[in-house]
Design an enzyme around this catalytic site. Structure first.
Site, PDB file in Angstrom:
ATOM      1  N   HIS A 110      -3.323  -1.304   1.545  1.00  0.00           N
ATOM      2  CA  HIS A 110      -2.513  -0.215   2.119  1.00  0.00           C
ATOM      3  C   HIS A 110      -3.306   1.061   2.366  1.00  0.00           C
ATOM      4  O   HIS A 110      -2.757   2.027   2.880  1.00  0.00           O
ATOM      5  CB  HIS A 110      -1.339   0.060   1.181  1.00  0.00           C
ATOM      6  CG  HIS A 110      -1.803   0.583  -0.151  1.00  0.00           C
ATOM      7  ND1 HIS A 110      -2.532  -0.178  -1.042  1.00  0.00           N
ATOM      8  CD2 HIS A 110      -1.695   1.801  -0.713  1.00  0.00           C
ATOM      9  CE1 HIS A 110      -2.834   0.561  -2.093  1.00  0.00           C
ATOM     10  NE2 HIS A 110      -2.343   1.761  -1.931  1.00  0.00           N
ATOM     11  N   ASP A 111      -4.570   1.100   1.939  1.00  0.00           N
ATOM     12  CA  ASP A 111      -5.410   2.287   2.152  1.00  0.00           C
ATOM     13  C   ASP A 111      -6.465   2.064   3.229  1.00  0.00           C
ATOM     14  O   ASP A 111      -7.250   2.974   3.520  1.00  0.00           O
ATOM     15  CB  ASP A 111      -6.151   2.650   0.854  1.00  0.00           C
ATOM     16  CG  ASP A 111      -5.216   3.083  -0.256  1.00  0.00           C
ATOM     17  OD1 ASP A 111      -4.160   3.675   0.043  1.00  0.00           O
ATOM     18  OD2 ASP A 111      -5.551   2.832  -1.429  1.00  0.00           O
ATOM     19  N   ASP A 161      18.494   1.483   6.538  1.00  0.00           N
ATOM     20  CA  ASP A 161      18.114   2.909   6.442  1.00  0.00           C
ATOM     21  C   ASP A 161      16.687   3.157   6.933  1.00  0.00           C
ATOM     22  O   ASP A 161      16.170   4.262   6.848  1.00  0.00           O
ATOM     23  CB  ASP A 161      18.309   3.436   5.016  1.00  0.00           C
ATOM     24  CG  ASP A 161      17.347   2.798   4.020  1.00  0.00           C
ATOM     25  OD1 ASP A 161      16.594   1.868   4.406  1.00  0.00           O
ATOM     26  OD2 ASP A 161      17.337   3.225   2.846  1.00  0.00           O
ATOM     27  N   ASP A 185      12.853  -2.446   1.179  1.00  0.00           N
ATOM     28  CA  ASP A 185      13.443  -2.347  -0.163  1.00  0.00           C
ATOM     29  C   ASP A 185      13.343  -3.685  -0.894  1.00  0.00           C
ATOM     30  O   ASP A 185      12.885  -4.687  -0.335  1.00  0.00           O
ATOM     31  CB  ASP A 185      14.904  -1.879  -0.058  1.00  0.00           C
ATOM     32  CG  ASP A 185      15.668  -2.639   1.030  1.00  0.00           C
ATOM     33  OD1 ASP A 185      15.614  -3.891   1.004  1.00  0.00           O
ATOM     34  OD2 ASP A 185      16.270  -1.989   1.911  1.00  0.00           O
ATOM     35  N   ASP A 234      -4.167   1.618 -10.564  1.00  0.00           N
ATOM     36  CA  ASP A 234      -4.534   2.624  -9.583  1.00  0.00           C
ATOM     37  C   ASP A 234      -5.642   3.533 -10.118  1.00  0.00           C
ATOM     38  O   ASP A 234      -5.527   4.052 -11.240  1.00  0.00           O
ATOM     39  CB  ASP A 234      -3.272   3.451  -9.291  1.00  0.00           C
ATOM     40  CG  ASP A 234      -3.403   4.318  -8.064  1.00  0.00           C
ATOM     41  OD1 ASP A 234      -3.513   3.768  -6.964  1.00  0.00           O
ATOM     42  OD2 ASP A 234      -3.388   5.557  -8.209  1.00  0.00           O
ATOM     43  N   ASN A 245      19.125  -2.808   4.401  1.00  0.00           N
ATOM     44  CA  ASN A 245      20.378  -2.070   4.570  1.00  0.00           C
ATOM     45  C   ASN A 245      20.366  -1.074   5.731  1.00  0.00           C
ATOM     46  O   ASN A 245      21.245  -0.218   5.836  1.00  0.00           O
ATOM     47  CB  ASN A 245      20.756  -1.361   3.268  1.00  0.00           C
ATOM     48  CG  ASN A 245      19.704  -0.317   2.884  1.00  0.00           C
ATOM     49  OD1 ASN A 245      18.647  -0.246   3.509  1.00  0.00           O
ATOM     50  ND2 ASN A 245      19.989   0.471   1.886  1.00  0.00           N
ATOM     51  N   ASP A 287       2.010  -2.379  -9.747  1.00  0.00           N
ATOM     52  CA  ASP A 287       1.048  -1.287  -9.590  1.00  0.00           C
ATOM     53  C   ASP A 287       1.239  -0.342 -10.768  1.00  0.00           C
ATOM     54  O   ASP A 287       2.367   0.023 -11.102  1.00  0.00           O
ATOM     55  CB  ASP A 287       1.313  -0.555  -8.266  1.00  0.00           C
ATOM     56  CG  ASP A 287       0.037  -0.148  -7.564  1.00  0.00           C
ATOM     57  OD1 ASP A 287      -0.801   0.491  -8.231  1.00  0.00           O
ATOM     58  OD2 ASP A 287      -0.123  -0.464  -6.371  1.00  0.00           O
ATOM     59  N   ASP A 306      13.562  -4.252   5.485  1.00  0.00           N
ATOM     60  CA  ASP A 306      14.664  -3.339   5.165  1.00  0.00           C
ATOM     61  C   ASP A 306      15.983  -4.104   5.192  1.00  0.00           C
ATOM     62  O   ASP A 306      16.352  -4.660   6.224  1.00  0.00           O
ATOM     63  CB  ASP A 306      14.669  -2.195   6.185  1.00  0.00           C
ATOM     64  CG  ASP A 306      15.881  -1.303   6.039  1.00  0.00           C
ATOM     65  OD1 ASP A 306      16.453  -1.259   4.937  1.00  0.00           O
ATOM     66  OD2 ASP A 306      16.241  -0.634   7.041  1.00  0.00           O
ATOM     67  N   GLU A 350      -8.511  -0.701  -9.884  1.00  0.00           N
ATOM     68  CA  GLU A 350      -9.029  -0.057  -8.682  1.00  0.00           C
ATOM     69  C   GLU A 350     -10.080   0.940  -9.160  1.00  0.00           C
ATOM     70  O   GLU A 350      -9.752   1.939  -9.776  1.00  0.00           O
ATOM     71  CB  GLU A 350      -7.915   0.665  -7.920  1.00  0.00           C
ATOM     72  CG  GLU A 350      -8.401   1.146  -6.552  1.00  0.00           C
ATOM     73  CD  GLU A 350      -7.596   2.297  -5.976  1.00  0.00           C
ATOM     74  OE1 GLU A 350      -7.632   2.472  -4.752  1.00  0.00           O
ATOM     75  OE2 GLU A 350      -6.956   3.046  -6.728  1.00  0.00           O
TER      76      GLU A 350
HETATM   77  C1  GLC Z   1      -5.055   4.787  -4.888  1.00  0.00           C
HETATM   78  C2  GLC Z   1      -3.974   4.213  -4.022  1.00  0.00           C
HETATM   79  C3  GLC Z   1      -3.670   5.173  -2.919  1.00  0.00           C
HETATM   80  C4  GLC Z   1      -3.177   6.457  -3.532  1.00  0.00           C
HETATM   81  C5  GLC Z   1      -4.180   6.998  -4.551  1.00  0.00           C
HETATM   82  C6  GLC Z   1      -3.535   8.021  -5.423  1.00  0.00           C
HETATM   83  O1  GLC Z   1      -6.248   4.903  -4.230  1.00  0.00           O
HETATM   84  O2  GLC Z   1      -4.349   2.947  -3.559  1.00  0.00           O
HETATM   85  O3  GLC Z   1      -2.739   4.668  -2.009  1.00  0.00           O
HETATM   86  O4  GLC Z   1      -2.982   7.412  -2.524  1.00  0.00           O
HETATM   87  O5  GLC Z   1      -4.651   6.004  -5.424  1.00  0.00           O
HETATM   88  O6  GLC Z   1      -2.598   7.441  -6.281  1.00  0.00           O
HETATM   89 CA    CA Z   2      16.370  -0.040   3.016  1.00  0.00          CA
END
Ligand code: GLC
Ligand code: CA
Length: 561
Positions: free
Chosen positions: A332-333, A26, A30, A200, A24, A99, A22, A259
């Site tokens: 991230h999942d 908040d 970013d 995605d 700034n 993405d 981050d 994905e």
């Molecule tokens: C994919 C992404 C996930 C998101 C889902 C809906 O699985 O990796 O983070 O919630 O699609 O877009």
């Molecule tokens: Ca920020």
């Protein structure tokens, strides 16, 4: 040997911008924050960055719900910030993969606003509208984030489909104007000079017209949209991807990764076919699904090692010469792998990384994985931020299907938020991620587990990752690491993950996947010859008929003569 390609010789680093840095105060990561850390990323030795979504979004699902594909999310900065980031990355030899979230948009996207306005709207068919059945939704599908996958819309008195949250309506790819609009937008980004797309849930874009109910198993309130016969790998998905390839992808030099939830070997061979008519590679999820039941992912079950090894081997040999694997344990999942399959220790983090990176395919490192970042002790459900966990907790406890305490334990083990706690830069307040209040809690282990401390420690996970990545990217063994085939050794061994990479220069990889010291007797398949130790996270180990491995010890040898 496999056909050469730059994306086969790459290592990708995934950045989840909200939690990276981050600039700034908040509390939200970013683009200028990412820019300030590019040297760190370069020094890791990777050559590609995958940016999780940075587009304008109301953030129901942290940017996976996009309301403008050609604008940057306000909290993340401006398009000028993006252009500066792209230029600075390119200066450092780093490519940027965006993405691409086009199975659905946000319900606040102008396309959807127009579509829902009236039954005769010009964009009505851009989304998937259906009449109800006897006052109920058109079928029994549940959304991936709890509740029905159908939302009643009072204005036009019909239901729309949303495989994810109701703020993520599914686009109708059968409508040619939708494909035109998506391909135009992709071209616009390619013209900017980006280097690829991570697509995605791309296996879900083609829905079958009949939309049958999905099977219901005990403990399920809805049929799963992901079940075979549901929305995955639908009737026109390959046709649409080939069209995308023809009209956009083939005109640029890109890394593309789909994905593909619910993908089979046969399907993956088509998505990532070696002729290059669809995508470079796919993410498949079987190995990270072995510890879940079809009814739900919320369990604390541990995967037995033989099942994991055999599954990884199935994909290694199943795609050989026909398609290309991507290698990942984290994103991230997913919860943090060092907590999921390891014991949270630095040695386990190094061992798991070795097991992953020495296979055939393009490895993906998820931010913080290179530090051995662990799952986070969130505590009460109120500390979670992810709608998946929050909705599941409410729905399953209210229906009396799960006991709150037991479910919370499973959520602690599996929740996506485990991967989304702020990147741990140093031991200053909030791990150096922000000078303000972070949007999600910081893992309390940051005073000892952070990048600055690991920079100074030659034995750290970070330094090990650099060696591991260098072995694949820069060493004289790199062709063997990238292109050699794969043979699993001792599939039934419950403690050791060992494999060969047969080829002109064979490699041998042995990983003790347990917190105890183990003896491992080499099987006869290991070729004789002089072995050179290329990497180990323990004491130097010479290759003999029996190896004495320390807890979580991993080692890689080349058999040179
Ligand atoms: C994919 C992404 C996930 C998101 C889902 C809906 O699985 O990796 O983070 O919630 O699609 O877009
Ligand atoms: Ca920020």
């Amino acid at each position: 040997m496999e056909k050469r390609a730059w994306w086969k010789e790459s290592v990708v680093y995934q950045i989840y911008p909200r939690s990276f840095c981050d600039s700034n105060g908040d509390g939200i990561g970013d683009l200028p924050g990412i820019l300030s850390k590019l040297d760190y990323v370069r020094d890791l030795g990777v050559n590609v960055i995958w940016l999780s979504p940075v587009y304008r979004s109301p953030n129901d699902d942290n940017g996976y719900d996009i309301s403008d594909y050609r604008a940057i999310m306000d909290e993340f900065g401006t398009m000028e910030d993006f252009d500066a980031l792209l230029a600075a990355a390119h200066e450092r030899g780093l490519r940027i993969v965006m993405d691409l979230v086009v199975n659905h948009t946000s319900d606040e996207h102008p396309w959807f606003i127009e579509s829902r306005a009236s039954r005769s709207s010009e964009k009505r068919d851009w989304y998937i509208w259906r009449e109800g059945k006897d006052g109920r939704p058109p079928n029994n599908w549940g959304s991936a984030f709890s509740g029905s996958a159908w939302e009643w819309d009072e204005t036009t008195r019909m239901y729309y489909l949303h495989c994810f949250s109701k703020k993520q309506p599914d686009l109708n790819w059968d409508e040619p104007a939708v494909r035109d609009a998506v391909f135009d937008m992709m071209t616009w980004w390619c013209e900017k000079g980006i280097d690829g797309f991570r697509m995605d849930v791309i296996s879900m874009i083609s829905k079958r017209a009949d939309m049958p109910d999905a099977p219901l198993e005990p403990g399920m309130l809805y049929g799963s949209v992901m079940a075979p016969g549901g929305v995955c790998n639908g009737p026109h998905v390959h046709e649409y991807l080939r069209e995308m390839n023809r009209r956009v992808l083939s005109r640029y030099d890109l890394l593309t990764v789909g994905e593909t939830a619910g993908v089979t070997l046969e399907e993956a061979r088509r998505y990532a076919n070696a002729d290059g008519t669809e995508l470079s590679m796919v993410f498949q999820f079987e190995h990270v699904g072995l510890d879940a039941s079809p009814a739900d992912k919320w369990s604390t079950a541990r995967v037995p090692l033989p099942a994991l090894k055999k599954n990884l081997a199935k994909w290694q040999t199943g795609l050989e010469g026909q398609a290309w694997n991507s290698l990942f344990f984290c994103n991230h999942d997913q919860p943090r792998v060092v907590s999921r399959w390891g014991d949270g220790s630095p040695q386990a983090a190094k061992c798991l990384a070795t097991a992953l990176h020495m296979m055939q395919g393009t490895p993906y490192v998820y931010q913080g994985e290179e530090l051995g970042m662990t799952n986070c002790p969130f505590g009460p459900i109120g500390n979670y931020r992810d709608l998946e966990a929050i909705n599941a907790y409410r729905e399953l406890t209210e229906a009396g299907l799960r006991e709150p305490e037991e479910l919370l334990e499973a959520i602690a083990f599996k929740a996506r938020d485990n991967a989304r706690t702020p990147m741990q830069w140093d031991d200053s307040p909030n791990a150096g991620f922000t000078s303000g209040t972070p949007w999600i809690m910081v893992n309390p282990n940051y005073p000892t587990l952070n990048a600055a401390a690991q920079e100074a420690d030659p034995d750290s996970v970070l330094q090990y990752f650099r060696r591991l990545i260098r072995l694949r990217r820069e060493s004289r063994w790199k062709d063997a690491v990238v292109y050699n085939r794969f043979t699993l050794l001792d599939p039934e061994d419950e403690h050791i993950f060992a494999y060969l990479r047969p080829g002109e220069t064979p490699l041998l990889v042995v990983c003790n996947m347990t917190p105890e010291a183990r003896l491992y007797r080499l099987p006869p398949e290991v070729p004789a010859g002089r072995a050179e130790l290329l990497l180990s996270n323990g004491a130097p180990l010479s290759l003999g008929p029996e190896l004495a491995l320390a807890p979580w010890q991993a080692a890689v040898w080349a058999v040179v003569s």
